[in-house]
Design an enzyme around this catalytic site. Sequence first.
Site, mmCIF file in Angstrom:
data_model
loop_
_atom_site.group_PDB
_atom_site.id
_atom_site.type_symbol
_atom_site.label_atom_id
_atom_site.label_comp_id
_atom_site.label_asym_id
_atom_site.label_seq_id
_atom_site.Cartn_x
_atom_site.Cartn_y
_atom_site.Cartn_z
ATOM 1 N N VAL A 297 0.331 14.586 1.072
ATOM 2 C CA VAL A 297 1.557 14.423 0.286
ATOM 3 C C VAL A 297 1.247 13.891 -1.113
ATOM 4 O O VAL A 297 0.217 13.248 -1.319
ATOM 5 C CB VAL A 297 2.562 13.471 0.997
ATOM 6 C CG1 VAL A 297 3.091 14.081 2.279
ATOM 7 C CG2 VAL A 297 1.957 12.101 1.272
ATOM 8 N N GLU B 153 0.847 -1.200 0.000
ATOM 9 C CA GLU B 153 0.000 0.000 0.000
ATOM 10 C C GLU B 153 0.881 1.247 0.000
ATOM 11 O O GLU B 153 1.984 1.249 0.564
ATOM 12 C CB GLU B 153 -0.924 -0.072 1.233
ATOM 13 C CG GLU B 153 -1.808 1.116 1.488
ATOM 14 C CD GLU B 153 -2.851 1.414 0.405
ATOM 15 O OE1 GLU B 153 -2.453 1.515 -0.768
ATOM 16 O OE2 GLU B 153 -4.035 1.604 0.741
ATOM 17 N N ASP B 154 0.396 2.295 -0.634
ATOM 18 C CA ASP B 154 1.168 3.538 -0.692
ATOM 19 C C ASP B 154 1.133 4.286 0.639
ATOM 20 O O ASP B 154 2.161 4.623 1.207
ATOM 21 C CB ASP B 154 0.653 4.444 -1.837
ATOM 22 C CG ASP B 154 -0.862 4.664 -1.789
ATOM 23 O OD1 ASP B 154 -1.541 4.111 -0.894
ATOM 24 O OD2 ASP B 154 -1.375 5.406 -2.655
ATOM 25 N N ASP C 40 -3.929 6.445 5.923
ATOM 26 C CA ASP C 40 -4.367 7.705 6.532
ATOM 27 C C ASP C 40 -5.334 7.353 7.671
ATOM 28 O O ASP C 40 -4.903 7.025 8.775
ATOM 29 C CB ASP C 40 -5.012 8.541 5.423
ATOM 30 C CG ASP C 40 -5.460 9.909 5.885
ATOM 31 O OD1 ASP C 40 -5.037 10.349 6.942
ATOM 32 O OD2 ASP C 40 -6.244 10.561 5.166
ATOM 33 N N ARG D 299 1.736 12.055 -9.587
ATOM 34 C CA ARG D 299 2.149 10.667 -9.339
ATOM 35 C C ARG D 299 3.536 10.343 -9.872
ATOM 36 O O ARG D 299 4.175 9.393 -9.434
ATOM 37 C CB ARG D 299 1.180 9.694 -10.039
ATOM 38 C CG ARG D 299 -0.227 9.723 -9.527
ATOM 39 C CD ARG D 299 -0.978 8.531 -10.119
ATOM 40 N NE ARG D 299 -2.423 8.650 -9.970
ATOM 41 C CZ ARG D 299 -3.106 8.303 -8.890
ATOM 42 N NH1 ARG D 299 -2.474 7.817 -7.842
ATOM 43 N NH2 ARG D 299 -4.418 8.426 -8.842
ATOM 44 N N ASP E 185 -1.242 10.987 -5.747
ATOM 45 C CA ASP E 185 -1.731 12.103 -6.567
ATOM 46 C C ASP E 185 -2.519 13.124 -5.779
ATOM 47 O O ASP E 185 -2.991 12.857 -4.666
ATOM 48 C CB ASP E 185 -2.665 11.564 -7.650
ATOM 49 C CG ASP E 185 -4.035 11.187 -7.076
ATOM 50 O OD1 ASP E 185 -4.070 10.407 -6.105
ATOM 51 O OD2 ASP E 185 -5.063 11.693 -7.567
#
Length: 176
Positions: A155, A101-102, A105, A167, A161
Amino acid sequence: MKIKADDKEFELYIPSEELHQRIQEIGQQLSQQFKEEKPLLLGILNGSFMFMADISRTLDFELEIEFVKLSSYSGDSSTGQVSHEISLKKSVEGRTIIIVEDIIDTGLTIYNFIETLKSKNPKTVYLVALLSKPVAHQFPIHIDLVGFEIPNEFVVGYGLDYNGFGRNYDAIYKVC
Ligand code: 5GP
């Protein structure tokens, strides 16, 4: 250094060298732990495409790569709903799954996804996130491996994005 994404400006936050150094370390840890497991690396689109490309190239053992597409964000805030825009076709039963996962949050997206995944009886679900915002977490998630813990700031870059832009940069930028 600053970049522009749609109508906002962002400043350099995690430079490319630091990012890639940490990705190498994550790769070493995953190699030690999962070398014999023939894991399935499962990326969450769109944001994880770059992280997946780089992390998978640090792993020289047998593994598979798949992606699902989930989304909960619109612009720079969570909608509170998770939609599965591309779902997983492959069987995960009895498999070791490494979710790539990026960013985490509130944790809504990943919590919801892991619950769905667990109902399909995988052997293990291991969660790797490049970025995490601990103060923003609102769901009972356990992240097994985190690249960087960051404050509650928006961010972009390295797959992430803002309104579809930003991206493509090989570094992480935070909103000015
Ligand atoms: P969560 O469900 O944990 O609240 O949000 C996770 C998803 O929201 C991430 O996969 C990402 O798509 C998006 N997101 C959360 N924080 C940020 C951020 O700071 N920047 C960007 N670009 N996307 C974010």
